[in-house]
Design an enzyme around this catalytic site. Structure first.
Site, short mmCIF file in Angstrom:
data_model
loop_
_atom_site.label_atom_id
_atom_site.label_comp_id
_atom_site.label_asym_id
_atom_site.label_seq_id
_atom_site.Cartn_x
_atom_site.Cartn_y
_atom_site.Cartn_z
N HIS A 72 0.80 -1.26 -0.02
CA HIS A 72 -0.11 0.08 -0.04
C HIS A 72 0.92 1.36 0.06
O HIS A 72 1.56 1.47 1.00
CB HIS A 72 -0.84 0.08 1.14
CG HIS A 72 -1.99 -0.86 1.29
ND1 HIS A 72 -3.09 -0.87 1.90
CD2 HIS A 72 -2.09 -1.87 0.35
CE1 HIS A 72 -3.80 -1.79 1.62
NE2 HIS A 72 -3.54 -2.41 0.57
N TYR A 200 -9.05 5.56 7.71
CA TYR A 200 -9.19 5.76 8.98
C TYR A 200 -10.17 6.91 9.21
O TYR A 200 -10.03 8.07 8.56
CB TYR A 200 -7.82 6.50 9.49
CG TYR A 200 -6.66 5.38 9.72
CD1 TYR A 200 -6.15 4.87 8.80
CD2 TYR A 200 -6.48 4.68 10.86
CE1 TYR A 200 -5.11 3.74 8.77
CE2 TYR A 200 -5.43 3.71 11.39
CZ TYR A 200 -4.77 3.28 10.20
OH TYR A 200 -3.70 2.23 10.23
N PRO A 292 -4.03 0.26 18.87
CA PRO A 292 -3.67 -0.13 17.19
C PRO A 292 -3.93 0.92 16.25
O PRO A 292 -3.48 0.64 15.08
CB PRO A 292 -4.69 -1.33 17.39
CG PRO A 292 -5.66 -0.95 18.08
CD PRO A 292 -5.01 -0.63 19.43
N LYS A 296 1.36 -0.11 15.09
CA LYS A 296 2.56 -0.32 15.64
C LYS A 296 3.04 -1.74 16.58
O LYS A 296 4.25 -1.54 16.53
CB LYS A 296 3.05 0.90 16.29
CG LYS A 296 3.19 2.17 15.59
CD LYS A 296 4.47 2.37 14.69
CE LYS A 296 4.27 3.33 13.63
NZ LYS A 296 4.26 2.75 12.24
N TYR A 384 4.16 6.72 10.28
CA TYR A 384 3.24 5.60 9.83
C TYR A 384 3.94 4.46 9.33
O TYR A 384 3.97 3.07 9.48
CB TYR A 384 2.16 5.95 9.03
CG TYR A 384 1.08 4.97 8.75
CD1 TYR A 384 0.02 4.92 9.74
CD2 TYR A 384 1.02 4.10 7.68
CE1 TYR A 384 -0.98 3.77 9.59
CE2 TYR A 384 0.14 2.73 7.47
CZ TYR A 384 -0.81 2.97 8.25
OH TYR A 384 -1.90 1.98 8.50
C1 LIG Z 1 -6.64 -8.20 19.90
C2 LIG Z 1 -5.57 -7.46 19.46
C3 LIG Z 1 -5.55 -7.03 18.09
C4 LIG Z 1 -4.40 -6.40 17.66
N1 LIG Z 1 -4.46 -5.74 16.62
C5 LIG Z 1 -3.26 -5.17 16.12
C6 LIG Z 1 -3.23 -4.28 15.01
O1 LIG Z 1 -4.12 -4.08 14.18
N2 LIG Z 1 -2.01 -3.59 14.58
C7 LIG Z 1 -0.70 -3.81 15.17
O2 LIG Z 1 0.26 -3.52 14.90
N3 LIG Z 1 -0.64 -4.60 16.38
C8 LIG Z 1 -2.09 -5.12 16.85
N4 LIG Z 1 -1.95 -6.07 18.20
C9 LIG Z 1 -0.78 -5.93 18.74
C10 LIG Z 1 -0.01 -7.33 18.11
O3 LIG Z 1 -0.79 -8.26 17.82
C11 LIG Z 1 1.01 -7.72 19.07
O4 LIG Z 1 1.99 -6.43 19.28
C12 LIG Z 1 1.99 -8.78 18.68
O5 LIG Z 1 1.39 -9.73 18.83
C13 LIG Z 1 3.21 -8.99 19.60
O6 LIG Z 1 3.94 -9.96 19.44
P1 LIG Z 1 4.46 -10.77 20.61
O7 LIG Z 1 5.19 -11.87 20.04
O8 LIG Z 1 5.52 -9.69 21.41
O9 LIG Z 1 3.41 -11.10 21.74
P2 LIG Z 1 2.38 -12.21 21.37
O10 LIG Z 1 1.82 -12.24 20.30
O11 LIG Z 1 1.31 -11.98 22.67
O12 LIG Z 1 3.02 -13.63 21.76
C14 LIG Z 1 3.17 -14.02 22.86
C15 LIG Z 1 3.46 -15.66 23.22
O13 LIG Z 1 3.78 -15.80 24.64
C16 LIG Z 1 2.95 -16.93 25.00
N5 LIG Z 1 2.99 -16.80 26.31
C17 LIG Z 1 2.36 -15.83 27.16
N6 LIG Z 1 2.65 -16.36 28.47
C18 LIG Z 1 3.29 -17.38 28.59
C19 LIG Z 1 3.97 -18.24 29.58
N7 LIG Z 1 3.60 -17.95 30.76
N8 LIG Z 1 4.80 -19.25 29.35
C20 LIG Z 1 5.00 -19.41 27.99
N9 LIG Z 1 4.30 -18.94 26.97
C21 LIG Z 1 3.60 -17.85 27.21
C22 LIG Z 1 1.70 -16.76 24.30
O14 LIG Z 1 0.77 -17.92 24.21
C23 LIG Z 1 1.77 -16.14 23.00
O15 LIG Z 1 1.97 -17.12 22.15
C24 LIG Z 1 -3.20 -6.44 18.59
C25 LIG Z 1 -3.16 -7.27 19.70
C26 LIG Z 1 -4.20 -7.63 20.11
C27 LIG Z 1 -4.38 -8.63 21.43
#
Ligand SMILES: Cc1cc2nc3c(=O)[nH]c(=O)nc-3n(C[C@H](O)[C@H](O)[C@H](O)COP(=O)(O)OP(=O)(O)OC[C@H]3O[C@@H](n4cnc5c(N)ncnc54)[C@H](O)[C@@H]3O)c2cc1C
Length: 389
Positions: A72, A200, A292, A296, A384
């Protein structure tokens, strides 16, 4: 078991870090408390900065994103019944790529399996130990047995509700938080997007976002009160409300269909400082959350991984601790700028309970200035598409 880096969490940050380390010959094990299919059932982010795209390619898991991701060059800002395009590409030289977090996660999992990486799913009660000594280790329970992984470093990639940040709460960590008085009701549906780029929309009825995952799968969001539940919103009510919040010409083109997922996500800004405690590092959502609105969250997880990977590569390759010493400071400098941008986009586009008609007019004036001032448009575009690493 012994490894060099024990990674807690098999979300995007754990998987990306694990793959970059494996590619560099640094041994690692990933633990997750749930299974692969559960992780792939979570519908989350979808807009990738160029830096995230580049990291996925560097990891060797970028082929499908390259083929199927939608590039995009701009976004639309809608307000007061009109919409205006911000040309990201011409303002910054960089586009964004629309590719779902679920697909990115699947690609990283598949690539890890294909390259022999070790992931232990359904590992309950994972706990980091002795990370302020020279002999850290992680324990976890699986199949009724407690297991122990000796390691050099522990990467806390376990998301906002994980164990790693909770473990360091009494070690001088500072938590900075802002809770917003609304959430996003999201719908995923197998219908063509209403527009080829994201829209948006600020409206007197509240914020709306027209987003997408592919040319045949759309993601739409509505700002809703935190007291609402997804179950109380029928698909028909969602589409009716969306039509009221977007400009008439866009509403006329909207194709609707049955939702395949519907959920409400609360909006929160949160940053923990520092992100390093001895040999334990907090990475991605484990250390910070953004609303969101600026797209980011996933991209910040990727930039954290970039800084930590560089640090670990320096430690094992050049025997230098400079990179791991700098991790927290480098990551936080970028995190705070993205937090500022996400907060400002949220403030600009949403209806706040106490802002009233005056607040609405101020938002419209600011949006009007943003889309007609090249300098202001460029500042928005620069943030962005993602600030440099
Ligand atoms: C509903 C929702 C919508 C979102 N929409 C957007 C969006 O539109 N745009 C955007 O940029 N970001 C969005 N985000 C944010 C984005 O999804 C996160 O920033 C991203 O998933 C971060 O990745 P991560 O690997 O750090 O954490 P996570 O994806 O949360 O992964 C963490 C992992 O650790 C595991 N875990 C947790 N606790 C334990 C434990 N005690 N022991 C072992 N494993 C564990 C979990 O099962 C999970 O698999 C959204 C988040 C949510 C919740």
């Amino acid at each position: 078991m012994r490894t060099q880096v024990a990674i807690i969490g098999s979300g995007p940050s754990g998987l990306l870090l694990g793959q970059l380390l494996s590619n560099a010959g640094i041994d690692n094990v990933i633990l997750d408390r749930v299974g692969r299919e559960y992780i792939l059932g979570r519908i989350r982010a979808g807009v990738l900065e160029a830096g995230t795209v580049q990291l996925l390619q560097q990891a060797g898991a970028g082929a499908r994103m390259q083929a199927e991701g939608l590039v995009h060059d701009g976004i639309d800002l809608a307000f007061a019944g009109r919409h205006h395009r911000i040309d990201l590409k011409s303002l910054t030289g960089s586009p964004v790529t629309v590719y779902g977090q679920t697909e990115l996660t699947r690609d990283l999992m598949d690539h890890r399996e294909a390259t022999g990486g070790r992931t232990i799913y359904d590992a309950s009660d994972a706990t980091p130990h002795d990370f302020d000594t020279a002999r850290p280790f992680v324990t976890y329970d699986k199949d009724g047995t407690t297991h122990r992984i000796e390691c050099d470093f522990i990467a806390g990639c376990d998301g906002f509700h994980g164990i790693c940040r909770a473990t360091v709460q009494d070690r001088g960590i500072r938590n900075f938080e802002k809770i917003y008085p609304f959430g996003w009701l999201g719908i995923l549906a197998d219908i063509p997007p209403v527009h080829h780029e994201l829209i948006y929309a600020n409206s007197e009825r509240g914020f709306a976002l027209c987003s997408q995952r592919s040319r045949t799968r759309s993601r739409y969001y509505l700002q809703v009160p935190l007291t609402d539940t997804a179950e109380a919103w029928s698909d028909a009510a969602f589409w009716d409300e969306l039509r009221r919040r977007i400009p008439a010409d866009v509403a006329e083109r909207l194709v609707t269909g049955p939702s395949i997922e519907k959920s409400i996500a609360p909006l929160r800004s949160f940053v923990a400082e520092p992100l390093r405690f001895g040999s334990l590092f907090l990475v991605g959502d484990a250390g910070h959350i953004v609303p969101p609105t600026g797209a980011k969250g996933l991209n910040l997880a990727a930039s954290d991984v970039h800084y930590l990977f560089e640090g670990l590569q320096g430690f094992y390759g050049e025997k230098s601790e400079a990179g791991i010493d700098a991790y927290s400071g480098r990551a936080l400098a970028r995190i705070w700028k993205a937090s500022r941008f996400s907060w400002s986009m949220t403030t600009l586009l949403h209806k706040f309970p106490d802002s009233g008609a005056f607040g609405q007019k101020i938002q419209e004036a600011e949006l009007d200035y943003l889309v007609h001032s090249t300098a202001a448009s460029a500042a928005l575009a620069e943030n962005y598409v993602g600030l440099p690493y």
